[in-house]
Design an enzyme around this catalytic site. Structure first.
Site, PDB file in Angstrom:
ATOM      1  N   CYS A   1       0.821  -1.197   0.000  1.00  0.00           N
ATOM      2  CA  CYS A   1       0.000   0.000   0.000  1.00  0.00           C
ATOM      3  C   CYS A   1       0.863   1.259   0.000  1.00  0.00           C
ATOM      4  O   CYS A   1       1.682   1.461  -0.887  1.00  0.00           O
ATOM      5  CB  CYS A   1      -0.974  -0.066   1.180  1.00  0.00           C
ATOM      6  SG  CYS A   1      -2.372   1.057   1.079  1.00  0.00           S
ATOM      7  N   HIS A   2       0.742   2.107   1.012  1.00  0.00           N
ATOM      8  CA  HIS A   2       1.519   3.345   1.107  1.00  0.00           C
ATOM      9  C   HIS A   2       2.944   3.106   1.589  1.00  0.00           C
ATOM     10  O   HIS A   2       3.727   4.050   1.679  1.00  0.00           O
ATOM     11  CB  HIS A   2       0.813   4.337   2.029  1.00  0.00           C
ATOM     12  CG  HIS A   2      -0.426   4.933   1.436  1.00  0.00           C
ATOM     13  ND1 HIS A   2      -1.592   4.218   1.281  1.00  0.00           N
ATOM     14  CD2 HIS A   2      -0.678   6.167   0.952  1.00  0.00           C
ATOM     15  CE1 HIS A   2      -2.518   4.984   0.735  1.00  0.00           C
ATOM     16  NE2 HIS A   2      -1.995   6.181   0.524  1.00  0.00           N
ATOM     17  N   GLY A   3       3.311   1.866   1.886  1.00  0.00           N
ATOM     18  CA  GLY A   3       4.682   1.551   2.288  1.00  0.00           C
ATOM     19  C   GLY A   3       5.699   1.953   1.237  1.00  0.00           C
ATOM     20  O   GLY A   3       6.852   2.260   1.551  1.00  0.00           O
ATOM     21  N   ALA A   4       5.283   1.997  -0.032  1.00  0.00           N
ATOM     22  CA  ALA A   4       6.187   2.404  -1.109  1.00  0.00           C
ATOM     23  C   ALA A   4       6.662   3.848  -0.941  1.00  0.00           C
ATOM     24  O   ALA A   4       7.695   4.239  -1.488  1.00  0.00           O
ATOM     25  CB  ALA A   4       5.510   2.221  -2.468  1.00  0.00           C
ATOM     26  N   GLN A   5       5.924   4.653  -0.164  1.00  0.00           N
ATOM     27  CA  GLN A   5       6.368   6.021   0.097  1.00  0.00           C
ATOM     28  C   GLN A   5       7.714   6.027   0.818  1.00  0.00           C
ATOM     29  O   GLN A   5       8.556   6.882   0.554  1.00  0.00           O
ATOM     30  CB  GLN A   5       5.323   6.781   0.921  1.00  0.00           C
ATOM     31  CG  GLN A   5       4.054   7.089   0.156  1.00  0.00           C
ATOM     32  CD  GLN A   5       3.013   7.779   1.022  1.00  0.00           C
ATOM     33  OE1 GLN A   5       2.762   7.370   2.152  1.00  0.00           O
ATOM     34  NE2 GLN A   5       2.426   8.832   0.484  1.00  0.00           N
TER      35      GLN A   5
END
Length: 193
Positions: A119-123
């Site tokens: 999910c937003h972990g790629a940020q």
């Protein structure tokens, strides 16, 4: 299978399922998982948020659970861990502003140790400079950040996962079966049916 020591990086308002499910599932198959949050110690907790897909233009957010930390961020040594898990939710958005967090993520990127981000972990991967020349997926709203960081964003169904070398990424918690299975493969964990 030899048990691996895995670090789970969380913060307040981490996505509930994306922290709880990997923490429990990886422990269930015999790995040691330690959950940490900058500025908090073992035994303290973070608040989680439940993100749901209810037909709106984006996910909805509801209060989740309190997730107890098992280690103190300031006392861990990244070199003592075999892999890193980065859940999504709102936590990665502010964790990427912490230079110690970025150094930790860079350790795993440079060492080639397995990393699972959802999910937003790629940020966090983008902020740490870890997506240049890499293929990754994430929640679709994070796609522009993956591309801006020099990565190739791959759109896929919410149940899919993508492996690029030591990195396994997924769009959101509906991908848990695929994402965790690919991560276990990277760890060398063999599941016997």
């Amino acid at each position: 299978m030899s048990a691996k020591k895995i670090l789970l990086l969380v913060g307040d308002f981490v996505e509930d399922y994306e922290a709880m499910v990997p923490f429990q599932a990886l422990r269930m198959v015999g790995h040691q998982v330690e959950a940490v949050c900058p500025g908090k110690r073992a035994g303290e907790s973070v608040k989680t948020a439940v993100h749901d897909f209810e037909g709106d233009q984006t996910y909805s957010e509801k209060p989740g659970h309190r997730f107890t930390l098992t280690a103190s961020f300031e006392e861990i040594l990244p070199s003592h861990y075999d892999a890193l898990v980065i859940p999504g939710g709102r936590a990665p958005e502010y964790l990427r502003l912490n230079s110690a967090v970025l150094d930790l993520v860079r350790h795993f990127l440079k060492s080639g140790k397995p990393i699972a981000a959802i999910c937003h972990g790629a940020q966090l991967l983008a902020a740490a400079g870890g997506l240049t020349g890499r293929r990754a997926t994430a929640y679709p709203a994070v796609g522009p950040e993956v591309s801006a960081a020099g990565g190739s964003f791959v759109e896929m169904p919410p149940t899919g996962a993508l492996v690029d070398g030591n990195l396994v990424t997924a769009p959101a918690w509906p991908a848990h079966p695929e994402w965790l299975a690919r991560f276990l493969e990277l760890l060398g964990t063999r599941m016997i049916p």
